[in-house]
Design an enzyme around this catalytic site. Structure first.
Site, PDB file in Angstrom:
ATOM      1  N   ARG A   1      50.718 -11.717 -48.741  1.00  0.00           N
ATOM      2  CA  ARG A   1      49.527 -12.240 -49.412  1.00  0.00           C
ATOM      3  C   ARG A   1      48.566 -12.899 -48.413  1.00  0.00           C
ATOM      4  O   ARG A   1      47.363 -12.766 -48.527  1.00  0.00           O
ATOM      5  CB  ARG A   1      49.920 -13.232 -50.506  1.00  0.00           C
ATOM      6  CG  ARG A   1      48.713 -13.714 -51.287  1.00  0.00           C
ATOM      7  CD  ARG A   1      49.098 -14.493 -52.520  1.00  0.00           C
ATOM      8  NE  ARG A   1      47.957 -15.157 -53.089  1.00  0.00           N
ATOM      9  CZ  ARG A   1      47.057 -14.590 -53.868  1.00  0.00           C
ATOM     10  NH1 ARG A   1      47.158 -13.331 -54.188  1.00  0.00           N
ATOM     11  NH2 ARG A   1      46.024 -15.270 -54.325  1.00  0.00           N
TER      12      ARG A   1
ATOM     13  N   ILE B   1      43.439 -14.984 -57.249  1.00  0.00           N
ATOM     14  CA  ILE B   1      43.162 -16.304 -56.703  1.00  0.00           C
ATOM     15  C   ILE B   1      42.892 -16.129 -55.219  1.00  0.00           C
ATOM     16  O   ILE B   1      43.713 -15.546 -54.490  1.00  0.00           O
ATOM     17  CB  ILE B   1      44.343 -17.261 -56.937  1.00  0.00           C
ATOM     18  CG1 ILE B   1      44.519 -17.472 -58.442  1.00  0.00           C
ATOM     19  CG2 ILE B   1      44.124 -18.579 -56.209  1.00  0.00           C
ATOM     20  CD1 ILE B   1      45.773 -18.222 -58.818  1.00  0.00           C
ATOM     21  N   LEU B   2      41.746 -16.591 -54.777  1.00  0.00           N
ATOM     22  CA  LEU B   2      41.392 -16.482 -53.368  1.00  0.00           C
ATOM     23  C   LEU B   2      42.203 -17.492 -52.567  1.00  0.00           C
ATOM     24  O   LEU B   2      42.321 -18.660 -52.951  1.00  0.00           O
ATOM     25  CB  LEU B   2      39.899 -16.732 -53.174  1.00  0.00           C
ATOM     26  CG  LEU B   2      38.973 -15.732 -53.869  1.00  0.00           C
ATOM     27  CD1 LEU B   2      37.524 -16.175 -53.744  1.00  0.00           C
ATOM     28  CD2 LEU B   2      39.170 -14.337 -53.305  1.00  0.00           C
TER      29      LEU B   2
ATOM     30  N   THR C   1      32.463 -16.353 -61.923  1.00  0.00           N
ATOM     31  CA  THR C   1      32.216 -16.352 -63.358  1.00  0.00           C
ATOM     32  C   THR C   1      33.559 -16.507 -64.056  1.00  0.00           C
ATOM     33  O   THR C   1      34.572 -15.977 -63.605  1.00  0.00           O
ATOM     34  CB  THR C   1      31.536 -15.055 -63.832  1.00  0.00           C
ATOM     35  OG1 THR C   1      32.406 -13.943 -63.566  1.00  0.00           O
ATOM     36  CG2 THR C   1      30.194 -14.851 -63.134  1.00  0.00           C
ATOM     37  N   HIS C   2      33.545 -17.246 -65.163  1.00  0.00           N
ATOM     38  CA  HIS C   2      34.772 -17.483 -65.921  1.00  0.00           C
ATOM     39  C   HIS C   2      34.467 -17.372 -67.411  1.00  0.00           C
ATOM     40  O   HIS C   2      33.464 -17.926 -67.870  1.00  0.00           O
ATOM     41  CB  HIS C   2      35.342 -18.869 -65.603  1.00  0.00           C
ATOM     42  CG  HIS C   2      36.637 -19.130 -66.293  1.00  0.00           C
ATOM     43  ND1 HIS C   2      37.818 -18.538 -65.903  1.00  0.00           N
ATOM     44  CD2 HIS C   2      36.927 -19.883 -67.371  1.00  0.00           C
ATOM     45  CE1 HIS C   2      38.780 -18.934 -66.712  1.00  0.00           C
ATOM     46  NE2 HIS C   2      38.267 -19.750 -67.613  1.00  0.00           N
TER      47      HIS C   2
ATOM     48  N   GLY D   1      41.215 -25.207 -56.103  1.00  0.00           N
ATOM     49  CA  GLY D   1      42.005 -25.093 -57.322  1.00  0.00           C
ATOM     50  C   GLY D   1      41.713 -23.794 -58.060  1.00  0.00           C
ATOM     51  O   GLY D   1      40.981 -22.924 -57.575  1.00  0.00           O
TER      52      GLY D   1
ATOM     53  N   ASP E   1      36.532 -23.740 -55.471  1.00  0.00           N
ATOM     54  CA  ASP E   1      37.133 -24.732 -54.590  1.00  0.00           C
ATOM     55  C   ASP E   1      38.603 -24.356 -54.387  1.00  0.00           C
ATOM     56  O   ASP E   1      38.980 -23.206 -54.620  1.00  0.00           O
ATOM     57  CB  ASP E   1      36.950 -26.155 -55.147  1.00  0.00           C
ATOM     58  CG  ASP E   1      37.685 -26.397 -56.458  1.00  0.00           C
ATOM     59  OD1 ASP E   1      38.412 -25.508 -56.942  1.00  0.00           O
ATOM     60  OD2 ASP E   1      37.522 -27.503 -57.008  1.00  0.00           O
TER      61      ASP E   1
END
Length: 184
Positions: free
Chosen positions: A48, A75-76, A91-92, A126, A124
């Site tokens: 990963r 997830i970055l 966007t979420h 999280g 960020d």
């Protein structure tokens, strides 16, 4: 969406972690595309960290002012977030901070909310915790299914990210701790 961005926003490249319609549409519009496949199920010792490093390199090759994560369900890693800190817009499909994570739409339905929506926030360290730039509400109908609600949210989400990109291209944005806003 590519056609709606007008002269104030230039898309330098579109990337994805799998084949998708966005890559096809971008290529048809003459926009450069790249893929950094994410396939941990295919390889027992999938790396990963290596994937995140390669993704950061792919993005960085285009020297973008802003990175937009839309429909990107990964997830970055810290390397990507650190390298492009303050420049990744996500966007979420919910009104954050409510319903973060990958199951926002079914979570909203299960909770019984009558209003959800779309959020554009700055990524960020999280998961869906970054400062919020803009939000738009979407009413939840009594007979909504996950699919029907998600389709309405995606329609709002697409318009919202285009508006945010235009506004930020024209006047920028400011981040102060947990708060962010589009400059006047």
């Amino acid at each position: 969406m590519l056609d709606d961005l007008g002269p104030s926003v230039e898309i330098v490249a579109v990337g994805a972690d799998r084949p998708c319609a966005a890559l096809e549409r971008a290529a048809r519009a003459g926009v450069a595309v790249f893929r950094e496949d994410y396939n941990p199920d295919r390889v027992a010792d999938y790396d990963r960290q290596g994937w995140n490093d390669r993704l950061a390199g792919q993005i960085g090759a285009w020297d973008p002012d802003v990175v937009v994560s839309a429909g990107f369900m990964r997830i970055l890693g810290a390397g990507v977030v650190t390298r492009f800190r303050g420049r990744i817009l996500n966007t979420h499909p919910a009104l954050l901070p409510s319903f973060p994570g990958a199951h926002a739409v079914p979570d909203a339905l299960a909770y019984g909310v009558t209003l959800t929506g779309s959020t554009v926030h700055i990524v960020d360290d999280g998961v869906d915790t970054g400062p919020i730039l803009s939000q738009r509400a979407v009413p939840v109908a009594r007979d909504d299914t996950e699919e029907s609600l998600h389709e309405r949210i995606k329609t709002v989400e697409r318009a919202l990210i285009v508006d945010v990109l235009h506004q930020t291209a024209e006047s920028g944005y400011t981040i102060e701790g947990r708060k962010a806003w589009i400059n006047d």
